[in-house]
Design a protein around this motif. Sequence first.
Motif, PDB file in Angstrom:
ATOM      1  N   PHE A  85       0.781  -0.866   0.175  1.00 35.60           N
ATOM      2  CA  PHE A  85       0.261   0.250  -0.130  1.00 35.60           C
ATOM      3  C   PHE A  85       0.676   1.439   0.187  1.00 35.60           C
ATOM      4  O   PHE A  85       0.153   1.929  -0.794  1.00 35.60           O
ATOM      5  CB  PHE A  85      -0.718   0.175   1.019  1.00 35.60           C
ATOM      6  N   VAL A  86       1.682   1.754   0.441  1.00 34.61           N
ATOM      7  CA  VAL A  86       2.924   2.548   0.666  1.00 34.61           C
ATOM      8  C   VAL A  86       3.505   2.504  -1.596  1.00 34.61           C
ATOM      9  O   VAL A  86       3.361   3.507  -1.588  1.00 34.61           O
ATOM     10  CB  VAL A  86       4.266   1.895   1.595  1.00 34.61           C
ATOM     11  N   LEU A 102       2.069  11.371   6.393  1.00 31.07           N
ATOM     12  CA  LEU A 102       1.037  10.987   6.708  1.00 31.07           C
ATOM     13  C   LEU A 102       0.817   9.570   7.479  1.00 31.07           C
ATOM     14  O   LEU A 102      -0.184   8.783   8.149  1.00 31.07           O
ATOM     15  CB  LEU A 102       0.688  10.512   5.142  1.00 31.07           C
ATOM     16  N   SER A 103       1.777   9.040   7.340  1.00 30.34           N
ATOM     17  CA  SER A 103       1.927   7.044   7.854  1.00 30.34           C
ATOM     18  C   SER A 103       1.899   7.224   9.554  1.00 30.34           C
ATOM     19  O   SER A 103       1.491   5.843  10.508  1.00 30.34           O
ATOM     20  CB  SER A 103       3.606   6.773   7.524  1.00 30.34           C
ATOM     21  N   ARG A 104       2.130   8.521   9.778  1.00 33.77           N
ATOM     22  CA  ARG A 104       2.086   8.923  11.453  1.00 33.77           C
ATOM     23  C   ARG A 104       0.964   8.850  12.018  1.00 33.77           C
ATOM     24  O   ARG A 104       0.987   8.871  12.883  1.00 33.77           O
ATOM     25  CB  ARG A 104       2.933  10.059  11.900  1.00 33.77           C
ATOM     26  N   ILE A 107      -0.415   5.878  14.426  1.00 31.01           N
ATOM     27  CA  ILE A 107      -0.491   6.693  16.105  1.00 31.01           C
ATOM     28  C   ILE A 107      -2.079   6.687  16.516  1.00 31.01           C
ATOM     29  O   ILE A 107      -2.551   5.972  17.648  1.00 31.01           O
ATOM     30  CB  ILE A 107       0.464   7.549  16.210  1.00 31.01           C
ATOM     31  N   ALA A 108      -2.631   7.062  15.539  1.00 35.79           N
ATOM     32  CA  ALA A 108      -3.813   7.122  16.205  1.00 35.79           C
ATOM     33  C   ALA A 108      -4.927   5.834  16.051  1.00 35.79           C
ATOM     34  O   ALA A 108      -5.666   5.889  16.882  1.00 35.79           O
ATOM     35  CB  ALA A 108      -5.061   8.152  15.283  1.00 35.79           C
ATOM     36  N   ILE A 109      -4.478   5.366  14.939  1.00 40.10           N
ATOM     37  CA  ILE A 109      -5.532   3.461  14.868  1.00 40.10           C
ATOM     38  C   ILE A 109      -4.996   3.497  15.673  1.00 40.10           C
ATOM     39  O   ILE A 109      -5.746   2.366  16.251  1.00 40.10           O
ATOM     40  CB  ILE A 109      -4.907   3.245  13.219  1.00 40.10           C
ATOM     41  N   SER A 110      -3.903   3.057  16.357  1.00 44.76           N
ATOM     42  CA  SER A 110      -2.397   2.005  17.271  1.00 44.76           C
ATOM     43  C   SER A 110      -3.690   2.607  18.693  1.00 44.76           C
ATOM     44  O   SER A 110      -4.694   1.007  18.953  1.00 44.76           O
ATOM     45  CB  SER A 110      -1.362   2.155  17.316  1.00 44.76           C
ATOM     46  N   PHE A 155      -3.559   5.215   4.329  1.00 44.06           N
ATOM     47  CA  PHE A 155      -4.598   4.405   5.671  1.00 44.06           C
ATOM     48  C   PHE A 155      -4.405   3.123   5.766  1.00 44.06           C
ATOM     49  O   PHE A 155      -3.387   2.814   6.741  1.00 44.06           O
ATOM     50  CB  PHE A 155      -5.766   5.226   6.377  1.00 44.06           C
ATOM     51  N   LEU A 156      -4.608   2.379   4.748  1.00 45.97           N
ATOM     52  CA  LEU A 156      -4.342   0.963   4.580  1.00 45.97           C
ATOM     53  C   LEU A 156      -3.096   0.226   4.958  1.00 45.97           C
ATOM     54  O   LEU A 156      -2.756  -0.615   5.660  1.00 45.97           O
ATOM     55  CB  LEU A 156      -4.601   0.370   3.858  1.00 45.97           C
ATOM     56  N   ALA A 157      -2.069   1.097   4.316  1.00 49.74           N
ATOM     57  CA  ALA A 157      -0.852   0.670   5.111  1.00 49.74           C
ATOM     58  C   ALA A 157      -0.615   0.616   6.541  1.00 49.74           C
ATOM     59  O   ALA A 157       0.299  -0.063   7.295  1.00 49.74           O
ATOM     60  CB  ALA A 157      -0.021   1.552   4.758  1.00 49.74           C
TER      61      ALA A 157
END
Length: 542
Positions: A85-86, A102-104, A107-110, A155-157
């Motif tokens: 996905f990246v 944006l890969s940060r 943190i929110a997803i975790s 987001f998926l990544a």
Amino acid sequence: MNRAYLMGWFFAGITAFIWAVYSNVLKIGSLYFTTIHPTVFILQSLIVASLVLLLVSGPGRLSASTLRNTATWVYGTAQIFNNIFVMAAFTFAMTATSVSLLSRMGIAISAVFALIAGVNEIKSKWGFYLICLGMIVVAYGAESTNKPVAIFLIFLACVFQVIQTKVSSQHKESNLASGDLKSELRVTGYVLSITSVTYVVFLLLANYVNLDVLLPKLLPTMDEVLSKESFVLALFTGTFVIATMKYFEFYATKTIGSTNFLVVVAISPLLTIFVEYLVDFMGILSARDVGTYDAIGCVLIILGALLKVIHELKVAKHQKKIAPEVQQDTDIIKDTINNTLTCFAGNMEQVSQTLDISILEIKEILNDERAVTSELRNKILLNHASNIVGLDPLTGLQNQTSFDLKLQKLEDLEKSIVLFIDLNKFKPVNDTYGHKAGDAILKGVAVRLEEIMPFPHTVARLGGDEYGAIIYGEDAKRIKDYVDQIRKSIEQPFVVENIEDEITISASIGSAHYPTDADNGPELKHISDERMYEDKKGRSER
């Protein structure tokens, strides 16, 4: 704050720096060698890293269980999809800096994953808000041919990156290996080897279904697969970068948690830019310009990360002393661990396997460096009751109580052989050579029986010089083979330390078959016991 916890934060920071170095190595390779393909390079680096870790750690515990663990395969699969996905996001002309920042959102997803599991990891709200604000700024200013799709792919990544870190933080074998460096390296090595296998399988499937049509440049050409430059660079990267980075990642995630780990590695974009300017100064690679929105977003994300790290360290530093009732629980657990250590003559590895906790956890509990949660307390007490209370302290075999419980469960099985074994000529051994020699013989018999009937079969010492065995899944016609093997093995001379003579004994053996001879445990026990005495009587009459 214990040492392992602090080391977790330190290793997370080192991981962020190594990631920055790794991304620049990949850029340098792509710039100077046109035959280097990212997918091939990543795969080769993983293979090299796994081999290095396994060679350094050598054979040992937790190997087979790591390979069997579903989490090991989930980790490898998650890494593949994270990379896919990246790569897909890059096809929409989004800059590497924007993608990295944006890969940060991981943190929110975790944190959301943790909330779903009933754990609140958003303790530093201002830090969390700054990180989210930084990502919004980067997303607003990001340039792409299709920004919504590119952001969704990132987001998926991130979802798969979070799955990776969650798996590594809770990986059973990785946690059990804590405190034993070689075991930690071994587990990490096997996880990377499975990741490599899943990569190969994915590439073969992707080639079969022509996935390159949807994701251009995903699949390498044959020249890129056979590229010497790629292999040489991967040899260096796998040995010195990936192997180290993955070990630090597993150590950090299991000690400080997956969300905190992702917070720390949020500084990796800044470190990447720093390394870029460093190699630019050395004339190796030209540093890229950072856009205004990326720069502002980077500052906000790093400030938020620093606030969260500082908050977590302050909380850990000012933890209250253990309350009296909790201390009492801790003392009980310490006594339980010490009892288990006594059972296994101080062998930490055996204690770790028996109680299903890591060597690091054992040391921290005994040194009052770890609070014992109710979950950990219950696990230790349950495993102690199941695995230690039911053991014979001399031989380590199961005892009479455990054996009787196993007999009661035979009705759930299709077929089994029950054996009763009584040693002949054993009393003269004690009388002639002493009880230490007698104990050595009893232990030696136990070892020989377990060699003939290894786990999952049951071997028990029933008391004195009597043993019992349950051989699962065997027909009655196999009884003679087992009896002959056991008899022959026991009759082999024993060599006991500090005794010149070789000691020879024999055995009387009785058997019964489930369900041929009886359909319940107590009756099978009675039959095999009677047949054992018949065998003993027949031998004495010869």
